[in-house]
Design a protein around this motif. Structure first.
Motif, PDB file in Angstrom:
ATOM      1  N   ARG A 105       0.847  -1.194   0.000  1.00 39.12           N
ATOM      2  CA  ARG A 105       0.000   0.000   0.000  1.00 39.12           C
ATOM      3  C   ARG A 105       0.882   1.243   0.000  1.00 39.12           C
ATOM      4  N   ASN A 106       0.278   2.341  -0.404  1.00 39.69           N
ATOM      5  CA  ASN A 106       0.977   3.620  -0.444  1.00 39.69           C
ATOM      6  C   ASN A 106       0.402   4.540   0.616  1.00 39.69           C
ATOM      7  N   GLY A 107       1.250   5.377   1.187  1.00 35.61           N
ATOM      8  CA  GLY A 107       0.769   6.382   2.122  1.00 35.61           C
ATOM      9  C   GLY A 107       1.549   6.382   3.416  1.00 35.61           C
ATOM     10  N   MET A 108       1.079   7.209   4.350  1.00 37.46           N
ATOM     11  CA  MET A 108       1.706   7.314   5.661  1.00 37.46           C
ATOM     12  C   MET A 108       1.464   6.014   6.422  1.00 37.46           C
ATOM     13  N   VAL A 109       2.536   5.390   6.882  1.00 37.23           N
ATOM     14  CA  VAL A 109       2.400   4.178   7.690  1.00 37.23           C
ATOM     15  C   VAL A 109       2.731   4.467   9.151  1.00 37.23           C
ATOM     16  N   SER A 110       3.321   5.611   9.397  1.00 34.71           N
ATOM     17  CA  SER A 110       3.549   6.121  10.748  1.00 34.71           C
ATOM     18  C   SER A 110       3.756   7.628  10.614  1.00 34.71           C
ATOM     19  N   THR A 167       7.052   7.894   8.582  1.00 39.68           N
ATOM     20  CA  THR A 167       7.346   7.063   7.407  1.00 39.68           C
ATOM     21  C   THR A 167       6.228   7.137   6.369  1.00 39.68           C
ATOM     22  N   TYR A 168       6.622   7.429   5.128  1.00 36.66           N
ATOM     23  CA  TYR A 168       5.717   7.383   3.982  1.00 36.66           C
ATOM     24  C   TYR A 168       6.157   6.203   3.132  1.00 36.66           C
ATOM     25  N   GLN A 169       5.219   5.335   2.773  1.00 34.19           N
ATOM     26  CA  GLN A 169       5.533   4.096   2.056  1.00 34.19           C
ATOM     27  C   GLN A 169       5.009   4.139   0.626  1.00 34.19           C
ATOM     28  N   ILE A 170       5.826   3.615  -0.296  1.00 31.75           N
ATOM     29  CA  ILE A 170       5.458   3.529  -1.707  1.00 31.75           C
ATOM     30  C   ILE A 170       5.682   2.095  -2.154  1.00 31.75           C
ATOM     31  N   PHE A 171       4.671   1.512  -2.791  1.00 31.57           N
ATOM     32  CA  PHE A 171       4.787   0.176  -3.374  1.00 31.57           C
ATOM     33  C   PHE A 171       4.783   0.343  -4.883  1.00 31.57           C
ATOM     34  N   ILE A 172       5.688  -0.343  -5.551  1.00 32.43           N
ATOM     35  CA  ILE A 172       5.802  -0.190  -6.997  1.00 32.43           C
ATOM     36  C   ILE A 172       6.205  -1.510  -7.642  1.00 32.43           C
ATOM     37  N   THR A 173       5.735  -1.714  -8.869  1.00 33.84           N
ATOM     38  CA  THR A 173       6.110  -2.877  -9.667  1.00 33.84           C
ATOM     39  C   THR A 173       6.655  -2.377 -10.996  1.00 33.84           C
ATOM     40  N   VAL A 174       7.771  -2.975 -11.446  1.00 35.48           N
ATOM     41  CA  VAL A 174       8.361  -2.603 -12.725  1.00 35.48           C
ATOM     42  C   VAL A 174       8.625  -3.857 -13.545  1.00 35.48           C
ATOM     43  N   THR A 209      10.024 -11.360 -15.507  1.00 33.43           N
ATOM     44  CA  THR A 209      10.214  -9.978 -15.970  1.00 33.43           C
ATOM     45  C   THR A 209       9.570  -8.936 -15.060  1.00 33.43           C
ATOM     46  N   SER A 210       9.123  -9.327 -13.888  1.00 33.76           N
ATOM     47  CA  SER A 210       8.423  -8.401 -13.008  1.00 33.76           C
ATOM     48  C   SER A 210       9.078  -8.345 -11.634  1.00 33.76           C
ATOM     49  N   TRP A 211       9.304  -7.132 -11.163  1.00 37.86           N
ATOM     50  CA  TRP A 211       9.910  -6.895  -9.853  1.00 37.86           C
ATOM     51  C   TRP A 211       9.009  -5.959  -9.062  1.00 37.86           C
ATOM     52  N   SER A 212       8.862  -6.226  -7.780  1.00 36.23           N
ATOM     53  CA  SER A 212       8.101  -5.343  -6.893  1.00 36.23           C
ATOM     54  C   SER A 212       9.021  -4.834  -5.803  1.00 36.23           C
ATOM     55  N   ALA A 213       8.737  -3.627  -5.353  1.00 31.02           N
ATOM     56  CA  ALA A 213       9.579  -3.031  -4.318  1.00 31.02           C
ATOM     57  C   ALA A 213       8.743  -2.159  -3.400  1.00 31.02           C
ATOM     58  N   VAL A 214       9.280  -1.985  -2.203  1.00 36.54           N
ATOM     59  CA  VAL A 214       8.706  -1.068  -1.226  1.00 36.54           C
ATOM     60  C   VAL A 214       9.792  -0.045  -0.915  1.00 36.54           C
ATOM     61  N   ARG A 215       9.415   1.214  -1.010  1.00 36.00           N
ATOM     62  CA  ARG A 215      10.356   2.297  -0.722  1.00 36.00           C
ATOM     63  C   ARG A 215       9.777   3.136   0.400  1.00 36.00           C
ATOM     64  N   HIS A 216      10.593   3.476   1.371  1.00 30.64           N
ATOM     65  CA  HIS A 216      10.182   4.327   2.482  1.00 30.64           C
ATOM     66  C   HIS A 216      10.868   5.684   2.401  1.00 30.64           C
ATOM     67  N   VAL A 217      10.102   6.712   2.672  1.00 28.21           N
ATOM     68  CA  VAL A 217      10.646   8.050   2.898  1.00 28.21           C
ATOM     69  C   VAL A 217      10.503   8.258   4.404  1.00 28.21           C
ATOM     70  N   GLN A 218      11.641   8.402   5.079  1.00 30.15           N
ATOM     71  CA  GLN A 218      11.617   8.487   6.540  1.00 30.15           C
ATOM     72  C   GLN A 218      12.288   9.759   7.039  1.00 30.15           C
ATOM     73  N   LYS A 219      11.626  10.372   7.998  1.00 29.97           N
ATOM     74  CA  LYS A 219      12.165  11.561   8.668  1.00 29.97           C
ATOM     75  C   LYS A 219      11.397  11.691   9.975  1.00 29.97           C
ATOM     76  N   GLU A 220      12.090  12.022  11.029  1.00 25.88           N
ATOM     77  CA  GLU A 220      11.410  12.198  12.302  1.00 25.88           C
ATOM     78  C   GLU A 220      10.318  13.253  12.145  1.00 25.88           C
ATOM     79  N   ASN A 221       9.122  12.944  12.608  1.00 21.54           N
ATOM     80  CA  ASN A 221       7.950  13.831  12.497  1.00 21.54           C
ATOM     81  C   ASN A 221       7.695  14.250  11.049  1.00 21.54           C
ATOM     82  N   LEU A 222       7.787  13.293  10.144  1.00 21.48           N
ATOM     83  CA  LEU A 222       7.623  13.566   8.712  1.00 21.48           C
ATOM     84  C   LEU A 222       6.288  14.238   8.409  1.00 21.48           C
TER      85      LEU A 222
END
Length: 134
Positions: free
Chosen positions: A37-42, A45-52, A113-126
């Motif tokens: 899922r995408n969005g604020m998880v805390s 932390t902001y989470q992004i799910f992507i498939t390429v 041919t398909s890869w999935s990933a989770v990327r976090h954007v993290q910063k205290e009090n994001l």
């Protein structure tokens, strides 16, 4: 005779499942549903799910970095707690935050041919930090 065949089949299938240690399920690694899922998880932390689509892991990593950064920027800018219209400076701040505070935390090959990933954007009090961007 039919009962004997069915019992033999069930014993063989059960034995194979126990030997593989998966109870008949695929043993390939997966990304758990809560990470798809995408969005604020805390608040930090902001989470992004992507498939390429890619044949190699290195190419997939490159594509994921590019696409996940853009997806994170777009989704963060659309969050309800963000101003409807960001100034050029605000957009620049969000983009810099996504680039400097983001990293891929999980990369899984889903198919040939398909890869999935989770990327976090993290910063205290994001969330609070994002709410102050104009």
């Amino acid at each position: 005779r039919t009962t004997l065949i069915i019992l033999t089949f069930l014993i063989l299938v059960g034995g194979l499942a126990r030997r593989s240690g998966t109870n008949g399920r695929s043993s390939k690694p997966e990304i758990p549903p809560e990470m798809r899922r995408n969005g604020m998880v805390s608040s930090s932390t902001y989470q992004i799910f992507i498939t390429v689509v890619s044949r190699t892991e290195s190419e997939a990593q490159k594509l994921i970095e590019q696409e996940a950064r853009q997806k994170a920027f777009n989704l963060i800018c659309q969050e309800p707690f963000m101003p409807r219209v960001l100034t050029d400076g605000g957009k620049k701040d969000v983009r810099k935050l996504v680039e400097t505070n983001g990293r891929v935390i999980k990369l899984i090959r889903e198919s040939d041919t398909s890869w999935s990933a989770v990327r976090h954007v993290q910063k205290e009090n994001l969330r609070a930090h994002l709410q102050q961007i104009r």
